[in-house]
Design an enzyme around this catalytic site. Sequence first.
Site, PDB file in Angstrom:
ATOM      1  N   ASP A   1      -5.858 -59.377 -25.300  1.00  0.00           N
ATOM      2  CA  ASP A   1      -5.501 -58.851 -23.982  1.00  0.00           C
ATOM      3  C   ASP A   1      -6.452 -59.288 -22.876  1.00  0.00           C
ATOM      4  O   ASP A   1      -6.057 -59.387 -21.723  1.00  0.00           O
ATOM      5  CB  ASP A   1      -5.488 -57.309 -24.020  1.00  0.00           C
ATOM      6  CG  ASP A   1      -6.884 -56.753 -24.157  1.00  0.00           C
ATOM      7  OD1 ASP A   1      -7.624 -57.278 -25.013  1.00  0.00           O
ATOM      8  OD2 ASP A   1      -7.250 -55.851 -23.406  1.00  0.00           O
TER       9      ASP A   1
ATOM     10  N   ASP B   1      -7.771 -59.449 -31.481  1.00  0.00           N
ATOM     11  CA  ASP B   1      -8.940 -59.071 -30.691  1.00  0.00           C
ATOM     12  C   ASP B   1      -9.102 -57.558 -30.912  1.00  0.00           C
ATOM     13  O   ASP B   1      -8.142 -56.880 -31.261  1.00  0.00           O
ATOM     14  CB  ASP B   1      -8.626 -59.384 -29.219  1.00  0.00           C
ATOM     15  CG  ASP B   1      -9.471 -58.575 -28.262  1.00  0.00           C
ATOM     16  OD1 ASP B   1     -10.700 -58.671 -28.361  1.00  0.00           O
ATOM     17  OD2 ASP B   1      -8.902 -57.843 -27.434  1.00  0.00           O
TER      18      ASP B   1
ATOM     19  N   ASP C   1     -10.348 -63.452 -24.133  1.00  0.00           N
ATOM     20  CA  ASP C   1      -9.480 -63.953 -25.207  1.00  0.00           C
ATOM     21  C   ASP C   1      -8.685 -65.182 -24.771  1.00  0.00           C
ATOM     22  O   ASP C   1      -8.101 -65.866 -25.615  1.00  0.00           O
ATOM     23  CB  ASP C   1      -8.454 -62.879 -25.632  1.00  0.00           C
ATOM     24  CG  ASP C   1      -9.130 -61.621 -26.114  1.00  0.00           C
ATOM     25  OD1 ASP C   1     -10.117 -61.747 -26.856  1.00  0.00           O
ATOM     26  OD2 ASP C   1      -8.681 -60.525 -25.750  1.00  0.00           O
TER      27      ASP C   1
END
Length: 359
Positions: A232, A35, A236
């Site tokens: 995080d 991410d 996600d």
Amino acid sequence: PGILSSLANAAKQGILLKAGRDLETLAKAKVVVFDKTGTLTTGKPQVTRLLTLGKESEFEILKVASSLESMSDHPIAKAIVAKAEAEQIKVIEPESLKEHIGYGVEGVVEGQNWRLGKPSFFEQELCKAWVPEIEDLESMGQTVILLGNKKNIIAIIALQDTLRQEASYVVRALKQMGLLCVILTGDQKLTAEAVGKELGLSKIYSELLPIDKVNILKELQQTEDNVIMIGDGLNDAPALATAQVGIALGKGGNNITIQNADIIFTNDDLCKLVNLLCLARKAEVIIKQNMFFSITVICTLLVLNLVRDISLPWGVVFHEGSTLLVILNGLRLLGYKCGMKKTPAKTLEKTVVNNGTTE
Ligand code: ADP
Ligand code: MG
């Protein structure tokens, strides 16, 4: 013994594995999906530019923007509220508010309807006039958000997030280990490309909603076995649950994200990803050595027993002795350290943008 020693070694480094079997997947992994915001970057953006496009002053723009962001947990929201506070602007409570995950916020401030978020959150017609300014900022790696209403866009706010110090070392080390590094982000294409190219990532997917992240992971998993995802944020969580192994950054990370992950990094240090993959590969080698050795001992004992009739004490000595050796060999993993060197960056390699053109 090999798996338990690896779990203990990892735990000492602040890596918590919920199941030992994930080590096997990690050892065989071919793709690592990152991410962007909060994972490759620090997730603490700062407002760098504020362009007023209408008659409203910077003060009025920050007053409305901070009011709209006052309830949001998003890093961009925190940056805007911090900017307003630094300018001594009192954050006022909005009359109504709705957060659109992956887009921005919408609400009523002092009787007026407002929208604040990424360019695609607004009608294309409204953004048209400001495309050069937006693209200029995005190609520098800045995140651009707009403030406006149904009829007008009144401001462009640019924010700059900094890359984590260790991000480029981690990407280089993983590539050296033969892994494909991919970035998934809800941010705009040009911003994502700027970050992806700086780090030398192999594939960049941008402007994604949480569900798009899941679909891309499923797609990747169809062509590649053992895909790892590291992230995080709340956005996600579904993707981490979909990946064969999902890793959450636990310190800055969200609770739901941690629950959905298989592995948690308690100190948010990305370098631990390299250490973990080295450890998993080493564990696989040691477990294979142990299996080969114990099967060989058993077969030898069986054959010897048939042809030469081994006495019971000798049988026990050989069998239990080999078990001890297997345990001792497994325990070597307790003190194992990854030998990857933090070498300086080399030239960037090819980067595939949105799985399309190669640059
Ligand atoms: P990422 O995948 O990079 O972590 P998100 O899915 O959280 O990003 O958000 C994607 C984009 O949506 C952000 O880059 C931003 O432009 C916009 N956005 C999301 N939430 C907000 C918010 N609260 N305020 C302003 N913009 C937002
Ligand atoms: Mg994030």
